[in-house]
Design an enzyme around this catalytic site. Sequence first.
Site, PDB file in Angstrom:
ATOM      1  N   HIS A  59       0.846  -1.197   0.000  1.00 25.67           N
ATOM      2  CA  HIS A  59       0.000   0.000   0.000  1.00 25.67           C
ATOM      3  C   HIS A  59       0.879   1.245   0.000  1.00 25.67           C
ATOM      4  O   HIS A  59       2.118   1.144  -0.037  1.00 25.67           O
ATOM      5  CB  HIS A  59      -1.025  -0.023   1.144  1.00 25.67           C
ATOM      6  CG  HIS A  59      -0.440  -0.070   2.533  1.00 25.67           C
ATOM      7  ND1 HIS A  59       0.463   0.848   2.995  1.00 25.67           N
ATOM      8  CD2 HIS A  59      -0.650  -0.932   3.565  1.00 25.67           C
ATOM      9  CE1 HIS A  59       0.772   0.578   4.250  1.00 25.67           C
ATOM     10  NE2 HIS A  59       0.118  -0.518   4.625  1.00 25.67           N
ATOM     11  N   HIS A  63       3.969   1.406   2.337  1.00 27.49           N
ATOM     12  CA  HIS A  63       5.151   0.660   1.906  1.00 27.49           C
ATOM     13  C   HIS A  63       5.861   1.414   0.781  1.00 27.49           C
ATOM     14  O   HIS A  63       7.084   1.493   0.737  1.00 27.49           O
ATOM     15  CB  HIS A  63       4.766  -0.735   1.394  1.00 27.49           C
ATOM     16  CG  HIS A  63       4.057  -1.571   2.406  1.00 27.49           C
ATOM     17  ND1 HIS A  63       2.790  -2.064   2.216  1.00 27.49           N
ATOM     18  CD2 HIS A  63       4.429  -1.991   3.640  1.00 27.49           C
ATOM     19  CE1 HIS A  63       2.411  -2.747   3.276  1.00 27.49           C
ATOM     20  NE2 HIS A  63       3.390  -2.720   4.159  1.00 27.49           N
ATOM     21  N   CYS A 105       1.766 -10.101  21.255  1.00 23.87           N
ATOM     22  CA  CYS A 105       0.927  -9.463  20.232  1.00 23.87           C
ATOM     23  C   CYS A 105       1.286 -10.086  18.887  1.00 23.87           C
ATOM     24  O   CYS A 105       2.433  -9.967  18.433  1.00 23.87           O
ATOM     25  CB  CYS A 105       1.154  -7.951  20.194  1.00 23.87           C
ATOM     26  SG  CYS A 105       0.347  -7.215  18.754  1.00 23.87           S
ATOM     27  N   CYS A 153       2.450  -7.553  16.126  1.00 25.46           N
ATOM     28  CA  CYS A 153       3.864  -7.136  16.168  1.00 25.46           C
ATOM     29  C   CYS A 153       4.802  -8.328  16.104  1.00 25.46           C
ATOM     30  O   CYS A 153       5.996  -8.154  15.894  1.00 25.46           O
ATOM     31  CB  CYS A 153       4.195  -6.409  17.463  1.00 25.46           C
ATOM     32  SG  CYS A 153       3.280  -4.932  17.764  1.00 25.46           S
ATOM     33  N   CYS A 170      -2.141  -3.544  22.917  1.00 24.26           N
ATOM     34  CA  CYS A 170      -0.888  -3.257  22.215  1.00 24.26           C
ATOM     35  C   CYS A 170      -0.985  -1.827  21.683  1.00 24.26           C
ATOM     36  O   CYS A 170      -1.962  -1.478  21.012  1.00 24.26           O
ATOM     37  CB  CYS A 170      -0.708  -4.235  21.050  1.00 24.26           C
ATOM     38  SG  CYS A 170       0.393  -3.598  19.782  1.00 24.26           S
ATOM     39  N   HIS A 213      -1.338  -1.969  17.693  1.00 30.53           N
ATOM     40  CA  HIS A 213      -2.453  -2.662  17.042  1.00 30.53           C
ATOM     41  C   HIS A 213      -3.776  -2.500  17.757  1.00 30.53           C
ATOM     42  O   HIS A 213      -4.818  -2.951  17.258  1.00 30.53           O
ATOM     43  CB  HIS A 213      -2.115  -4.147  16.851  1.00 30.53           C
ATOM     44  CG  HIS A 213      -0.996  -4.339  15.876  1.00 30.53           C
ATOM     45  ND1 HIS A 213       0.315  -4.366  16.259  1.00 30.53           N
ATOM     46  CD2 HIS A 213      -1.013  -4.463  14.533  1.00 30.53           C
ATOM     47  CE1 HIS A 213       1.070  -4.505  15.184  1.00 30.53           C
ATOM     48  NE2 HIS A 213       0.297  -4.566  14.127  1.00 30.53           N
ATOM     49  N   LYS A 229      -4.741   6.119  10.434  1.00 31.24           N
ATOM     50  CA  LYS A 229      -3.784   5.085  10.070  1.00 31.24           C
ATOM     51  C   LYS A 229      -4.287   4.322   8.833  1.00 31.24           C
ATOM     52  O   LYS A 229      -5.500   4.130   8.689  1.00 31.24           O
ATOM     53  CB  LYS A 229      -3.703   4.119  11.265  1.00 31.24           C
ATOM     54  CG  LYS A 229      -2.472   3.292  11.309  1.00 31.24           C
ATOM     55  CD  LYS A 229      -2.477   2.411  12.537  1.00 31.24           C
ATOM     56  CE  LYS A 229      -1.490   1.280  12.256  1.00 31.24           C
ATOM     57  NZ  LYS A 229      -1.302   0.361  13.310  1.00 31.24           N
ATOM     58  N   LYS A 233      -6.961  -1.811   6.424  1.00 32.08           N
ATOM     59  CA  LYS A 233      -7.966  -2.489   5.619  1.00 32.08           C
ATOM     60  C   LYS A 233      -9.344  -2.310   6.233  1.00 32.08           C
ATOM     61  O   LYS A 233     -10.326  -2.080   5.535  1.00 32.08           O
ATOM     62  CB  LYS A 233      -7.635  -3.989   5.572  1.00 32.08           C
ATOM     63  CG  LYS A 233      -7.034  -4.445   4.274  1.00 32.08           C
ATOM     64  CD  LYS A 233      -7.280  -5.928   4.126  1.00 32.08           C
ATOM     65  CE  LYS A 233      -6.026  -6.678   3.787  1.00 32.08           C
ATOM     66  NZ  LYS A 233      -6.096  -8.096   3.903  1.00 32.08           N
TER      67      LYS A 233
HETATM   68  N1  MSP Z   1       8.365  -7.347   8.088  1.00 30.14           N
HETATM   69  C1  MSP Z   1       8.558  -6.290   9.006  1.00 30.14           C
HETATM   70  C2  MSP Z   1       9.927  -5.630   8.800  1.00 30.14           C
HETATM   71  C3  MSP Z   1      11.090  -6.558   8.919  1.00 30.14           C
HETATM   72  S1  MSP Z   1      12.589  -5.729   8.589  1.00 30.14           S
HETATM   73  C4  MSP Z   1      13.779  -6.825   8.996  1.00 30.14           C
HETATM   74  C5  MSP Z   1       7.463  -5.232   8.828  1.00 30.14           C
HETATM   75  N2  MSP Z   1       6.779  -5.282   7.680  1.00 30.14           N
HETATM   76  S2  MSP Z   1       5.580  -4.283   7.305  1.00 30.14           S
HETATM   77  O1  MSP Z   1       5.113  -4.709   6.018  1.00 30.14           O
HETATM   78  O2  MSP Z   1       4.627  -4.228   8.350  1.00 30.14           O
HETATM   79  O3  MSP Z   1       6.208  -2.860   7.178  1.00 30.14           O
HETATM   80  C6  MSP Z   1       7.266  -2.628   6.282  1.00 30.14           C
HETATM   81  C7  MSP Z   1       7.731  -1.186   6.348  1.00 30.14           C
HETATM   82  O4  MSP Z   1       6.681  -0.337   5.881  1.00 30.14           O
HETATM   83  C8  MSP Z   1       8.065  -0.747   7.784  1.00 30.14           C
HETATM   84  O5  MSP Z   1       9.238   0.006   7.821  1.00 30.14           O
HETATM   85  C9  MSP Z   1       6.869   0.085   8.157  1.00 30.14           C
HETATM   86  O6  MSP Z   1       7.154   1.084   9.103  1.00 30.14           O
HETATM   87  C10 MSP Z   1       6.517   0.706   6.808  1.00 30.14           C
HETATM   88  N3  MSP Z   1       5.141   1.200   6.774  1.00 30.14           N
HETATM   89  C11 MSP Z   1       3.988   0.476   6.868  1.00 30.14           C
HETATM   90  N4  MSP Z   1       2.931   1.352   6.874  1.00 30.14           N
HETATM   91  C12 MSP Z   1       3.391   2.622   6.786  1.00 30.14           C
HETATM   92  C13 MSP Z   1       2.801   3.882   6.653  1.00 30.14           C
HETATM   93  N5  MSP Z   1       1.492   4.059   6.711  1.00 30.14           N
HETATM   94  N6  MSP Z   1       3.621   4.940   6.442  1.00 30.14           N
HETATM   95  C14 MSP Z   1       4.981   4.792   6.309  1.00 30.14           C
HETATM   96  N7  MSP Z   1       5.567   3.628   6.434  1.00 30.14           N
HETATM   97  C15 MSP Z   1       4.827   2.544   6.806  1.00 30.14           C
HETATM   98  O7  MSP Z   1       7.315  -4.404   9.700  1.00 30.14           O
END
Ligand code: MSP
Length: 535
Positions: A19, A22, A127, A130, A145, A148, A296, A299
Amino acid sequence: MKNTYFLTTAIDYSNAPPHLGHAYEKITADVIARHQRLRGKDVFFLMGLDEHGTKNEKAAKEKGVSPEVHCDEIAEKYIETWAKLNISYDSFIRTTEEKHKEAVKKIFIRLQEQGDIYKKSYQGLYCFGCEAFYLEKDLDEKGLCPDHKRAPELVSEENYFFKITKYKQKIKEHIINNPGFIQPESRKNEVLNLLEDFEDISVSRETVKWGIKVPGDDKQVIYVWLDALNNYITALGFESNDDSNFKKFWPARVQIVGKDILRFHAIIWPAILFALGIDLPECIYSHGFITIGGTKISKTIGNVIKPEDLINKYQTDGLRYFIIREMNYGNDGDFAAEFNEDKSFSKCEILENRVNADLANNLGNSLNRIVSSILAKNCEGIVPERFLEAEKDFPDFIEKTKDKVGESMDKFALQDSVISVWDLVNKLNKYIDSEAPWNLAKRAAEDSSVTPYFHGVLYTCLETLRIIAILASPYIPEITQKLWEQLGINESLQAQNWDNIKWGILKSGTETKKGDLIYPRIDSKLADKSKKRSS
Ligand code: MSP
């Protein structure tokens, strides 16, 4: 100092397609990678997917497919999206790869053999969001948490534990003695506070099936974070037959992660590296979150924006530019989107205003007015001779801009860096307005003594556009490529480096090429009106 520049992003969970959140992280990292390549660094940019653990296991089950099939489908989706966003990673790791799994097992055994991993019974609040245990005091006032907003579950298991406590003092000293290690600086205290009460963590799970088996104990799988964090070195070949990339590129210059996972990277990761006797990365940079209309991305709320929705409407570079220009990297930033009744993305007005002003008008129109209009009409599209008087303070301003951009990027102040580039774009725009080359053309036709000045004005504009193309290429690679093609320069834009940002390199006599608008204006209001009319 080494000329290598290893940078990483977090590896995303493959429970769902990417999304906007990411995409935000990957775009920012890509801008840094491209900028450092321009600076002449030997860059290795690593990204990937975190494919093990409960979240992915659950997502596969919901879909009714095996975790392997699920992960393959999601990986395809991620890779497709990153290609559309022009993310220039050098390597993409998936934690289900054999090479990674084998190396993680070896790391586990090493830590076990040196007494840093031991077995004990444990009961704690877990959790699953996390994938981490919580102490009661770290939960919010309702016992949920903090990330979450869900109650953690009481889990009791006999697990393997990692002796983080042994390294706590060393981590604390490292953080204090290396001011650049945790950035932005404002997050340092948060980490130091967390570190105070940090206990040994359990690094295996009996309840989880989808993961790397603990060597010599088939009932347990390795904790997903111990598995995932090590991707940063296994991708470089650590504990494999070929560790040449590890020797060449480690330690990382910067590891980019979201603020929600800073504690894993600023505490657990350094402890693993200390235990393995490996240098720590130079910097862990923790960026803020994108919210949608103040909430935030989730989904359940139904405000997930697919990067593709934005690319289709605003092009890759429209999105890339907006993200860097409007968000302050270390802080949260809001994406004020509007949605249709079926919850699909409708538009983002602040994005439209920004890209219309900066890309379509100030940059696009400057190029169009000079190359496709005045130069084509008056000089047969050929770059004319320089004329000192016409250059005003441009050479000096460009040197200053180059320094400012470099300094901002070294501090990961991405927004400041792009603002400095656009100060130059805006200066050019004003120069075109005030010098009014269309008037100079008329005067030169009547009085040939005006011609050198008129030509000098055009040269000044074209040379500035050349430098803008190079400076702006990390942010908007597609648009700058189009700009470059219109300038007609023989060498490719990719072949340019920091030394090419110097006044006077553009050769007189170069044949420019008329072209289409490099970024057409977005006009959602018009589109809205015509939609209403037709209905
Ligand atoms: N799989 C773990 C990371 C392991 S690293 C060894 C994870 N995955 S995640 O898919 O939840 O998040 C991946 C990255 O995307 C994280 O750095 C997270 O902070 C970032 N983001 C997820 N949602 C976000 C926003 N809404 N805004 C900015 N970054 C965000 O955590």
